[in-house]
Enzyme design. Structure first.
Site, PDB file in Angstrom:
ATOM      1  N   SER A 181       5.633  -5.065   8.519  1.00 25.91           N
ATOM      2  CA  SER A 181       5.013  -5.898   9.681  1.00 25.91           C
ATOM      3  C   SER A 181       5.705  -7.283   9.627  1.00 25.91           C
ATOM      4  O   SER A 181       5.001  -8.385   9.803  1.00 25.91           O
ATOM      5  CB  SER A 181       3.685  -5.976   9.429  1.00 25.91           C
ATOM      6  OG  SER A 181       3.145  -4.621   9.555  1.00 25.91           O
TER       7      SER A 181
ATOM      8  N   ASP B 254       3.194  -2.453  12.581  1.00 27.29           N
ATOM      9  CA  ASP B 254       1.703  -2.145  12.586  1.00 27.29           C
ATOM     10  C   ASP B 254       1.278  -1.572  13.996  1.00 27.29           C
ATOM     11  O   ASP B 254       0.450  -0.701  14.101  1.00 27.29           O
ATOM     12  CB  ASP B 254       1.000  -3.143  12.053  1.00 27.29           C
ATOM     13  CG  ASP B 254       1.000  -4.629  12.671  1.00 27.29           C
ATOM     14  OD1 ASP B 254       2.085  -4.587  13.434  1.00 27.29           O
ATOM     15  OD2 ASP B 254       0.314  -5.366  12.300  1.00 27.29           O
TER      16      ASP B 254
ATOM     17  N   ARG C 132       0.846  -1.056  -0.004  1.00 28.12           N
ATOM     18  CA  ARG C 132       0.034   0.076   0.049  1.00 28.12           C
ATOM     19  C   ARG C 132       0.868   1.276  -0.002  1.00 28.12           C
ATOM     20  O   ARG C 132       1.696   1.432   0.789  1.00 28.12           O
ATOM     21  CB  ARG C 132      -0.969  -0.086   1.550  1.00 28.12           C
ATOM     22  CG  ARG C 132      -1.941   1.056   0.948  1.00 28.12           C
ATOM     23  CD  ARG C 132      -2.852   1.185   2.380  1.00 28.12           C
ATOM     24  NE  ARG C 132      -3.725   2.059   2.431  1.00 28.12           N
ATOM     25  CZ  ARG C 132      -4.539   2.876   3.496  1.00 28.12           C
ATOM     26  NH1 ARG C 132      -3.972   2.227   4.497  1.00 28.12           N
ATOM     27  NH2 ARG C 132      -5.231   3.581   3.270  1.00 28.12           N
TER      28      ARG C 132
END
Length: 906
Positions: A596, A650, A532
């Site tokens: 992550s 995260d 992303r």
């Protein structure tokens, strides 16, 4: 003379017993049990052919996916318009559904009006037909004083074979039932309806769904009966639908859950599968129809043709001198003069013979009493064959469902509609009896038990269930012990030397946002199968357009498992595409990376990958700095430049995102597939960080218990889950509370209860024995207060389990025990952290916010509430607010970069 005497004697005997005369003449329409079983088996084979992607094109029975994934669950509400087009009349309805009134609630109110369809429209243009439908809808709205200014959701029942790629789209495959409107076949009928509505004007409707009448029948009955998963129409036409396991339907993607399949069984026999059962009268009906060679089964059983079959049989018998002394009237020779309504009237229990006589007289015939008995018998045989053929098809569907779900017995309801079924005096009873005959295993033995022995047995079962779940139910004392052990593990992890199950890794994030951050930042995130990119504009303390300015890029498996250089080149390519998309390729933006995966950090902008997880296996990455590898990939691309300021996980990203909204947020918590927690505790006990007042710590608390400190609360169900995991003996706390494992814990408990005879009549299916089959998402569905036991049934059906009401209650109780424990343990962990922060700061009372993200926290109906209650109970000197993360860890990464850059600028 002797020969003539024998012939006269023969006819005399026939006249004495008119029913035998008819039975002999119509012997080909008598179907014996073995023949019906054979037809049923043939139809089931055709169903499988239609479901297969390889053979569907050649299949007569098309088995069309409807994109209807579930039956009503009782939570539906609102007002809807409905159109019903499928026969000689057209119906418009307004349906009002009151919330929480489904499943025997009777909460549906309907107003309707029927509009005739002129004969010329059946064979005219499609535009004219749909204009008539639209004009009828407009008339209905005005007559019922329904607002034409308001947008109305609309459902379209279109009872003809359609191929659907979505619920609100359907391409007409072919017309049936005397419809032949031009220019519609192969076109989207929903689009045709929308066009007609636009031409009519003055209405604002949104077509949400298109179904055929069979599916609509199943859904209507499903609103009243949660066991209804089959729809059947025996009216002008005939068809059936049912809920099929999605992994058996090759024509649609996906293999989880179910989808309603529209069998279009009227076409059974179009490929010759029924040739040995077709009579001369069936061939004559077919030849005179609008679609010779098509819809063979429908022409043998449906209301459009039953009357005509009776007429043809009576006509031939009259021509042979077996009826009416050989007299044949012009009316009897005329197609359509005997209708299905006549057939039903002839078979009425008390007035059947009288009705038969009246019908024959109306045909300009002079029947004798024996003629009336004989014609009534003809009608009975034709209608009886119809119900037998429908029963054979229905038996095949029920057998298919039972076999696919691996059940010995099947409890199910069939929703039925259609004029033949509803108006014929004996049709429904015959159909039910033959279905029972063809699949006796379908019937369930239901014995009524009462009295003391029943109460004793129920009490015993209840006690055994409670004993099974008891180890999962933690007392306040046990939760205090967990909090104490977590606190000890946190302290041990902060020490410079010595092993600790809770690692307490430094993140090099020294402060949370204070609202003065400004500028544009690029946030990049890799943590699963997608990458992303997000542009965050910080201006005047607000996140400007952060949700709009982002793109998600899939990470192909070959990249995930290729070389590290290929992976980071792919990431650099995605970043370049996003910057190009935003028109900012020439700008050197500061960037924050959410990565992550387990990393050891020596600074805010470095992270050495310890090990891959989540399906990643890219080579030459473990032991290397991931930020450095990304910088090298960007340099190789030589198209843009980035200032990568920070890398976080995260949990840290979640804390930073929430801290921007609430300055008191100093803790980040992930409660999803995995679990972790970060906090802003002082680091005075780490020698290498002496002199630094605060730093965010990545606790990696999922490792609590790896040293055996949780053995007294770990059940044998948890041990089974641990032993079957990829990392036995590791992440023991995570396996008690995270979404990746809760469903598996539930499955282990259900297995134990079933083997003990407390669930599912002691029948353990192969599916229930399969690791990972019970997904954690089912817990959220099952424990929903609104959906209640209906979702339990839906989930258990996917596991091939037919549950009773008692079974469903127990399954819901098991899910509740497992998820409640998970929330409590998470609360105990949070309580340990906040109390540590309070004591480190020398406070009598601490006000603090915890930023939370993760599907378990956000989607489970009770997790957040139990978590909050547990923290309040175990940390009474702290006021803890739980704040769901809206921006997510991606926004948090950008904020981390902003905070780090601001620190460097000072």
């Amino acid at each position: 003379m002797f020969a003539v005497h024998l012939v006269l004697s023969f006819f005399s005997k026939l006249q004495e017993d008119p029913t035998k005369k008819v039975d002999r003449f119509m012997y080909a329409m008598h179907l014996h049990d073995d023949q019906l079983s054979d037809i049923s088996a043939r139809f089931q084979a055709e169903m499988k052919k239609g479901l297969s992607g390889e053979s569907n094109a050649a299949a007569a029975v098309k088995m069309l996916p409807t994109h209807v994934h579930s039956t009503p669950d009782g939570s539906e509400k609102g007002q809807f318009l409905a159109l019903d087009l499928g026969g000689s009349k057209f119906k418009v309805l307004q349906v009002k559904v009151r919330e929480g009134t489904g499943v025997r609630g009777g909460g549906v109110e309907m107003e309707e009006k029927t509009y005739p369809i002129p004969e010329e429209l059946l064979t005219g243009s499609g535009k004219e037909l749909f204009d008539h439908v639209s004009e009828s809808l407009n008339d209905f709205l005005h007559e019922k004083k329904i607002s034409v200014e308001k947008k109305h959701p609309l459902a379209f029942t279109f009872s003809f074979p359609c191929e659907q790629s979505a619920l609100n789209q359907g391409l007409l495959l072919n017309w049936s039932k005397n419809f032949r409107a031009r220019g519609v076949q192969g076109k989207d009928v929903v689009q045709a309806l929308r066009g007609a509505v636009n031409r009519t004007g003055g209405m604002d409707v949104e077509v949400l769904a298109m179904v055929n009448d069979t599916v609509a029948t199943m859904m209507t009955c499903g609103f009243d009966d949660r066991y209804c998963e089959v729809g059947l129409i025996v009216g002008s036409g005939t068809n059936a639908c049912y809920m099929e396991e999605l992994h058996h339907i090759d024509l649609v993607e996906g293999d989880e859950g179910r989808m309603c399949v529209n069998t279009e069984w009227g076409a059974f026999g179009d490929d010759g599968a029924l040739n040995d059962y077709i009579t001369e009268f069936d061939r004559e009906v077919d030849a005179a129809s609008n679609n010779p060679g098509k819809q063979i089964l429908e022409k043998m059983v449906s209301g459009m043709y039953l009357g005509e079959l009776v007429r043809l049989v009576v006509l031939k018998m009259a021509k042979l001198g077996l009826l009416f002394e050989g007299q044949v009237s012009d009316a009897l020779r005329t197609k359509g003069k005997i209708t299905t309504a006549h057939v039903a009237a002839m078979e009425e229990y008390k007035n059947g013979l009288k009705n038969t006589r009246n019908i024959l007289v109306d045909l300009d015939l002079s029947p004798t009493p024996d003629d009336c008995v004989a014609v009534q018998r003809v009608s009975t045989i034709v209608s009886f064959r119809s119900s037998n053929l429908v029963a054979a098809g229905l038996a095949a569907i029920l057998t298919q469902i039972r076999q696919n779900r691996h059940l010995r017995t099947l409890r199910i309801t069939v929703g039925v509609d259609g004029t033949v079924y509803k108006t014929h005096p004996r049709y429904a009873n015959r159909l039910h009896k033959v279905v029972q005959l063809l699949i006796p295993e379908r019937r369930q033995q239901q014995r009524s038990r009462s009295g003391h022995s029943s109460r004793t047995k129920l009490a015993s079962q209840r006690r055994q269930v409670d004993e099974t779940l008891s180890p999962l139910r933690l007392s306040g004392e046990q939760l205090l012990l967990v909090k104490k052990r977590m606190r000890g593990a946190l302290e041990a992890g902060l020490k410079s030397k010595g092993p600790s199950a809770v690692k307490m890794l430094p993140s090099y994030v020294y402060q949370t946002p204070d609202g003065t951050e400004h500028g544009k930042y690029l946030a990049l995130g890799l943590g699963g199968t997608n990458f992303r990119a997000l542009l965050v504009d910080l201006k005047k303390g607000l996140l400007q357009n952060s949700r709009l300015n982002h793109k998600i890029y899939p990470t192909p498996v070959e990249i995930m498992q290729g070389s590290g250089e290929e992976l980071f080149d792919h990431i650099a390519q995605c970043v370049g595409d996003f910057l190009d998309y935003m028109g900012m390729k020439s700008a050197r933006l500061p960037a924050g990376l959410t990565f992550s995966f387990p990393c050891e950090q020596a600074g805010i902008d470095t992270g050495t990958l310890v090990s891959w997880t989540k399906g990643f296996k890219a080579t030459d990455c473990e032991g290397h700095d991931v930020v450095g590898m990304l910088r090298e990939a960007i340099k190789r691309r030589n198209e843009f430049d980035l200032d990568i300021v920070s890398v976080v996980n995260d949990a840290v990203g979640t804390m930073m995102s929430c801290a921007y909204e609430d300055p008191q947020c100093e803790i980040g918590l992930i409660a999803g597939t995995g679990t972790n927690q970060d906090d802003g505790a002082e680091r005075e006990k780490k020698e290498e960080h002496a002199g630094i007042p605060k730093m965010c710590i990545n606790t990696e608390w999922g490792g609590l218990g790896d040293d055996g400190s949780l053995d007294d609360i770990i059940t044998h169900y948890d041990s089974e889950v641990d032993q079957n995991s990829l990392n036995p003996g590791k992440q023991r706390f995570e396996k008690l509370i995270s979404g990746m494992y809760l469903g598996e814990v539930v499955r282990q408990v259900l297995l134990d209860l079933t083997r003990g005879g407390l669930l599912f009549r002691g029948q353990v299916t192969e599916a229930l024995k399969t690791t990972g089959i019970f997904h954690t998402k089912y817990l959220s569905q099952i424990e929903s207060d609104r959906l209640a036991l209906l979702q339990v049934r839906s989930v258990l059906q996917q596991l091939g389990l037919d549950s009773t009401c008692d079974d469903s209650i127990i399954v819901k109780e098991v899910c509740g025990a497992v998820s409640h424990r998970a929330a409590q343990l998470s609360g105990a962990g949070v309580a340990a952290v906040v109390d540590k922060i309070r004591e480190n700061r020398g406070l009598d009372h601490l006000d603090i916010t915890v930023g939370v993200d993760g599907s378990l926290y956000k989607l489970h109906p009770h997790f957040s509430g139990v978590l909050q209650q547990t923290v309040n109970m175990l940390a009474p000197q702290c006021t803890v607010s739980l704040l769901p993360s809206e921006g997510g860890s991606g926004t948090g990464a950008a904020l981390t970069a902003a905070v780090a850059r601001k620190k460097l600028e000072k």
